[in-house]
Design an enzyme around this catalytic site. Sequence first.
Site, short mmCIF file in Angstrom:
data_model
loop_
_atom_site.label_atom_id
_atom_site.label_comp_id
_atom_site.label_asym_id
_atom_site.label_seq_id
_atom_site.Cartn_x
_atom_site.Cartn_y
_atom_site.Cartn_z
N SER A 240 0.85 -1.19 0.00
CA SER A 240 0.00 0.00 0.00
C SER A 240 0.88 1.24 0.00
O SER A 240 2.11 1.15 0.01
CB SER A 240 -0.92 0.00 1.22
OG SER A 240 -0.13 0.16 2.39
N LYS A 241 0.22 2.37 0.02
CA LYS A 241 0.91 3.66 -0.08
C LYS A 241 2.02 3.81 0.95
O LYS A 241 3.08 4.35 0.66
CB LYS A 241 -0.11 4.78 0.14
CG LYS A 241 -0.55 5.43 -1.14
CD LYS A 241 -1.00 6.86 -0.90
CE LYS A 241 -1.05 7.70 -2.15
NZ LYS A 241 -0.85 7.05 -3.40
N ARG A 242 1.76 3.33 2.16
CA ARG A 242 2.74 3.58 3.21
C ARG A 242 4.06 2.83 3.00
O ARG A 242 5.05 3.09 3.69
CB ARG A 242 2.15 3.28 4.59
CG ARG A 242 1.97 1.82 4.86
CD ARG A 242 1.14 1.57 6.12
NE ARG A 242 0.73 0.18 6.13
CZ ARG A 242 1.49 -0.80 6.54
NH1 ARG A 242 2.71 -0.56 6.98
NH2 ARG A 242 1.06 -2.05 6.50
N HIS A 243 4.09 1.90 2.03
CA HIS A 243 5.35 1.20 1.75
C HIS A 243 6.25 1.99 0.80
O HIS A 243 7.28 1.51 0.38
CB HIS A 243 5.08 -0.19 1.17
CG HIS A 243 4.44 -1.12 2.15
ND1 HIS A 243 3.20 -1.67 1.97
CD2 HIS A 243 4.88 -1.57 3.35
CE1 HIS A 243 2.90 -2.43 3.01
NE2 HIS A 243 3.90 -2.39 3.86
#
Length: 465
Positions: A240-243
Amino acid sequence: MPNRPVRTRIAPSPTGMMHIGTARTALFNFLYAKHTGGKFLLRIEDTDRERSTEANVEVIFEGMTWLGLEPDEPPVFQFARAARHREAAEAMLATGRAYKDYMTPEELESERELARAEGRVVRSPWRDLAPNDAADRPFVVRLKAPLDGETVIQDAVKGEVRFQNRQLDDLILLRTDGTPTYNLAVVVDDHEMEITHVIRGDDHLNNAARQTLIYQALGWEVPVWAHLPLIHGPDGAKLSKRHGAQAVSEFDEMGYLPETMRNYLARLGWGHGDDEIFSDAQAAAWFDIKDVVSAPARLDWDKLNHLNNHYIRQADPARLAGLAARHIHGVRPDDLKQIAHTIPFVRDGAKTTLDLADAVAFVLKTRPLELPEKTRAQLADGETGGRIGRLRSALGAVADWDVPGLEAALRAFAESDGVGMGKFGPQLRAILSGGAPAPDLAGTMTALGRQESLGRIDDALSLVT
Ligand code: GLU
């Protein structure tokens, strides 16, 4: 295994970004087609009319082109084929493999509640009633799926996966407004595109069971299924985005090369022994679905950076210059040649083209350079100033302005001045680069060229005289 030439496809929905998982799926389909001498196709699943804008479709085309995964035939647009999807539903109605369901929303709701209470799937009473065309009431068309037995998926990655038919409801093929549903559209399109192998993310495994039932109802050959494990982040959670990044375009913007991505994505869930670095030709020669692993693959930034560094060290400097220039504010067309000329001296340490942009910044500075405070102070003391002056004369006499010639000159100067390089190297470097990162001295001066190097030293000396 269908006894036909291999045809694979990627079938993205134009949602506004191209997920890296879609890129990996596209690559596997592409490689399998290349491996077997087959064809790789693209279908745009644009039935969601709100999201399917031209711009969003363009994002997919751009992503595919950037990755170097050009399809072998013009793209197929799913929405434009709705009439064909309807015809297939009508064919199933004609053979009794589908039925019109006239349940009202209220009736459906109470059947749903009843089904939930009884621990079974929804069943419409219209399944067993005579067709009621005259009723002039809205209806959906449902598949008349088998009530018992099993639907078995022979998945090339997951192995045998069994579904109990009594747990599958009669899926809707056409909605009340006559529009085809997703599963119907996919089956009709894959059949008519003569797709032999459906290689896609394993979030579609349940759809494979439903789609198999549609194939059977239509009397069509079921393709080979291969459901790929999804890509996870370094922590094992779904990407997801946080990666850090999940869209193909983000990897481009972060300075990764498409050949890096091809090599890296090929290793996410597939492998050929311990080979980490391989060419496109090797990937195509080696790639086989049977070697795809069924455990989720994890994105590993260190490996990706390592691979990108490898490809940056191999790439054409002029091409890298163009890529690095995208990250340099106020870059002029004339600078490109200078950047390309500098790249061989700085690229060994670069993980991305963003790193390259930082590493070539010293060469683009314009004279006179702003010198670090410390360097100015050092120049002002007589000893360093004098030494840099003598070094300027020595460098002015260098005949071969290249790395070996300059290295020899620097060594000879250190000897004749009776000091180690440490006594003038850092100062010269700061003078040449204005304190920006720069390669070793000989590389820096070769990159700058004779005139610019000597000019920068003269500018510095003029501060002390
Ligand atoms: N359009 C689907 C998706 O983007 C893919 C369907 C398929 O590959 O069968 O997930």
